[in-house]
Design a protein around this motif. Structure first.
Motif, short mmCIF file in Angstrom:
data_model
loop_
_atom_site.label_atom_id
_atom_site.label_comp_id
_atom_site.label_asym_id
_atom_site.label_seq_id
_atom_site.Cartn_x
_atom_site.Cartn_y
_atom_site.Cartn_z
N HIS A 140 -53.68 -73.53 19.10
CA HIS A 140 -54.36 -74.39 18.14
C HIS A 140 -55.65 -74.90 18.76
O HIS A 140 -55.64 -75.54 19.83
N ARG A 141 -56.77 -74.57 18.13
CA ARG A 141 -58.10 -75.01 18.56
C ARG A 141 -58.36 -74.73 20.03
O ARG A 141 -58.81 -75.60 20.79
N GLY A 142 -58.03 -73.51 20.43
CA GLY A 142 -58.34 -73.05 21.77
C GLY A 142 -57.33 -73.43 22.84
O GLY A 142 -57.51 -73.07 24.01
N THR A 143 -56.28 -74.13 22.48
CA THR A 143 -55.26 -74.54 23.43
C THR A 143 -53.93 -73.88 23.09
O THR A 143 -53.55 -73.85 21.91
N ARG A 144 -53.25 -73.36 24.10
CA ARG A 144 -51.93 -72.76 23.88
C ARG A 144 -50.86 -73.78 24.24
O ARG A 144 -50.95 -74.47 25.26
N SER A 159 -29.71 -81.62 22.78
CA SER A 159 -31.08 -81.15 22.97
C SER A 159 -32.04 -81.85 22.02
O SER A 159 -31.69 -82.19 20.88
N ASN A 160 -33.27 -82.05 22.52
CA ASN A 160 -34.38 -82.60 21.76
C ASN A 160 -35.49 -81.56 21.75
O ASN A 160 -35.43 -80.56 22.47
N LEU A 161 -36.54 -81.79 20.98
CA LEU A 161 -37.68 -80.88 20.93
C LEU A 161 -38.85 -81.44 21.73
O LEU A 161 -39.18 -82.63 21.61
N TYR A 162 -39.48 -80.57 22.53
CA TYR A 162 -40.58 -80.97 23.40
C TYR A 162 -41.79 -80.08 23.20
O TYR A 162 -41.68 -78.92 22.80
N LEU A 163 -42.96 -80.64 23.55
CA LEU A 163 -44.24 -79.94 23.43
C LEU A 163 -45.00 -80.10 24.74
O LEU A 163 -45.01 -81.18 25.34
N ALA A 164 -45.63 -79.01 25.20
CA ALA A 164 -46.49 -79.07 26.38
C ALA A 164 -47.58 -78.02 26.26
O ALA A 164 -47.42 -77.02 25.57
N LYS A 165 -48.69 -78.23 26.96
CA LYS A 165 -49.74 -77.22 27.06
C LYS A 165 -49.31 -76.17 28.09
O LYS A 165 -48.45 -76.41 28.94
N MET A 166 -49.98 -75.00 28.02
CA MET A 166 -49.65 -73.91 28.92
C MET A 166 -50.87 -73.52 29.75
O MET A 166 -51.97 -73.36 29.22
N ALA A 167 -50.64 -73.36 31.07
CA ALA A 167 -51.70 -72.87 31.96
C ALA A 167 -51.81 -71.35 31.85
O ALA A 167 -52.89 -70.79 32.00
N PRO A 169 -49.04 -67.78 30.18
CA PRO A 169 -47.88 -67.56 29.31
C PRO A 169 -46.52 -67.89 29.90
O PRO A 169 -45.52 -67.85 29.18
N TRP A 170 -46.44 -68.22 31.20
CA TRP A 170 -45.14 -68.57 31.78
C TRP A 170 -45.18 -69.89 32.55
O TRP A 170 -44.21 -70.24 33.21
N THR A 171 -46.26 -70.65 32.45
CA THR A 171 -46.41 -71.87 33.22
C THR A 171 -46.90 -73.01 32.34
O THR A 171 -47.91 -72.87 31.64
N LEU A 172 -46.20 -74.14 32.40
CA LEU A 172 -46.65 -75.33 31.68
C LEU A 172 -47.71 -76.08 32.48
O LEU A 172 -47.81 -75.95 33.69
N GLU A 173 -48.48 -76.90 31.74
CA GLU A 173 -49.58 -77.64 32.34
C GLU A 173 -49.56 -79.06 31.81
O GLU A 173 -49.52 -79.30 30.61
N GLY A 174 -49.58 -80.03 32.71
CA GLY A 174 -49.62 -81.42 32.28
C GLY A 174 -48.26 -81.94 31.85
O GLY A 174 -47.21 -81.36 32.15
N GLU A 175 -48.29 -83.03 31.12
CA GLU A 175 -47.06 -83.70 30.70
C GLU A 175 -46.43 -83.01 29.49
O GLU A 175 -47.11 -82.33 28.73
N GLN A 176 -45.14 -83.22 29.35
CA GLN A 176 -44.46 -82.79 28.13
C GLN A 176 -44.09 -84.03 27.33
O GLN A 176 -43.81 -85.09 27.88
N VAL A 177 -44.11 -83.88 26.01
CA VAL A 177 -43.82 -85.01 25.14
C VAL A 177 -42.68 -84.63 24.20
O VAL A 177 -42.57 -83.47 23.78
N MET A 178 -41.82 -85.58 23.91
CA MET A 178 -40.72 -85.35 22.98
C MET A 178 -41.21 -85.56 21.55
O MET A 178 -41.76 -86.60 21.22
N LEU A 179 -41.00 -84.55 20.71
CA LEU A 179 -41.40 -84.64 19.30
C LEU A 179 -40.27 -85.09 18.40
O LEU A 179 -40.51 -85.70 17.36
#
Length: 314
Positions: A140-144, A159-167, A169-179
């Motif tokens: 979305h808008r240049g960010t995966r 289980s809950n649902l979480y969102l994070a940016k990706m550095a 395709p196999w590595t997360l970047e920054g914080e994750q947030v619960m949606l």
């Protein structure tokens, strides 16, 4: 619900994922009843996936973290290569070990993912070493981003649902947030579950369909929605349906629908999901093989939101 029951598109395939590539081909993968391998099939038409030959692209390990309960694969084409996200546990004599899932990634540089070599890129590392599964990715808008389901050790439930940016395709970047966390009555029947996220963009909105409750006839779907210009990392940007958007309908013999994906055919949105055609299950529902893949045309409400109550089964 204005739909009528028809035969499944693909029998005994749960957690179905369909991806339409730029080559016009449809690629399909799903959980197999044995939970021991990942299959991919392709076709130049959506309904052609029914008779397409499945190709085994990866098998579970004999022991260790990738050796049991291979669940919910998804295939994506990112940065010029193919990727498969899936969850796996370890072979164990205890039930707890068999459900010690983590998220893993496979990579293939071949033009046709039914050929070439699939390399194991390892585990997607999240905030906790806890039960994690059902990863999906979107741009979305240049960010995966990655969206997935996971157990927070400090929150009661499964289980809950979480969102994070990706550095990458196999590595997360920054914080994750619960949606989203299970909170309504329909999300906590049997188990407190939010899982199986699937992203849908339409009419200036970003939606996430998800599944809730136990995997029997109580399994159902909810929906999160945010404006496309909102801060996706602000949980307040996301509005969750207070009622299931799709659930068991005994009048047409459709039980426990859920764990869906979205695609399109002939310019129309299509929802792909699994369901059973009977209610009574002997033993653990996870080991009942008859969760079948169905497909339905998706209509829209006047405000641009999906109208799950007017699905038309293919």
């Amino acid at each position: 619900m204005a739909i009528s029951l028809s035969k499944p598109i693909i029998e005994q395939r749960a957690d179905p994922w369909v991806y339409k590539h730029t080559d016009g081909m449809y690629y399909f993968t799903a959980s197999v009843p044995e939970y021991d391998r990942i299959e991919v099939r392709r076709s130049d038409s959506l309904l052609g996936l029914r008779d397409a030959e499945p190709v085994v692209v990866w098998r579970r390990h004999e022991s260790g973290p990738l050796s049991a309960n291979i669940w919910a694969p998804e295939i994506h084409y990112l940065e010029g290569k193919w990727y498969i996200y899936f969850a796996a546990a370890r072979t164990s004599e205890t039930k707890e070990g068999l459900f010690d899932h983590r998220i893993y990634v496979l990579e293939n540089a071949a033009a046709n993912p039914l050929t070439g070599e699939w390399a194991e890129k390892g585990q997607v590392r999240t905030r906790w070493e806890t039960f994690a599964l059902d990863a999906t990715t979107f741009e979305h808008r240049g960010t995966r981003y990655l969206v997935w389901a996971q157990k927070d050790p400090d929150i009661a439930g499964n289980s809950n649902l979480y969102l994070a940016k990706m550095a990458n395709p196999w590595t997360l970047e920054g914080e994750q947030v619960m949606l989203s966390t299970p909170e309504f009555d329909w999300e906590i029947i049997g188990f407190r579950v939010n899982e199986g996220p699937a992203v849908l963009k339409h009419a200036g909105k970003i939606g996430i369909a998800f599944s809730a409750s136990a995997t029997d006839a109580n399994y159902c779907m909810g929906y999160l929605e945010a404006p496309e210009d909102a801060d996706l990392f602000d949980p307040q940007s996301w509005v969750k349906s207070s009622q299931p958007v799709f659930r068991t309908d005994e009048s047409i013999g459709l039980y426990g629908p859920g764990h869906n994906s979205f695609t399109e055919a002939d310019g129309e949105a299509v929802m792909v999901f699994h369901a059973r055609t009977y209610k009574e299950i002997a033993g653990d529902p996870l080991y009942d093989p008859n969760r079948h893949t169905f497909m339905a045309k998706l209509r829209w409400k006047p405000d641009g939101s999906p109208n799950f109550g007017s699905l038309e089964l293919l």
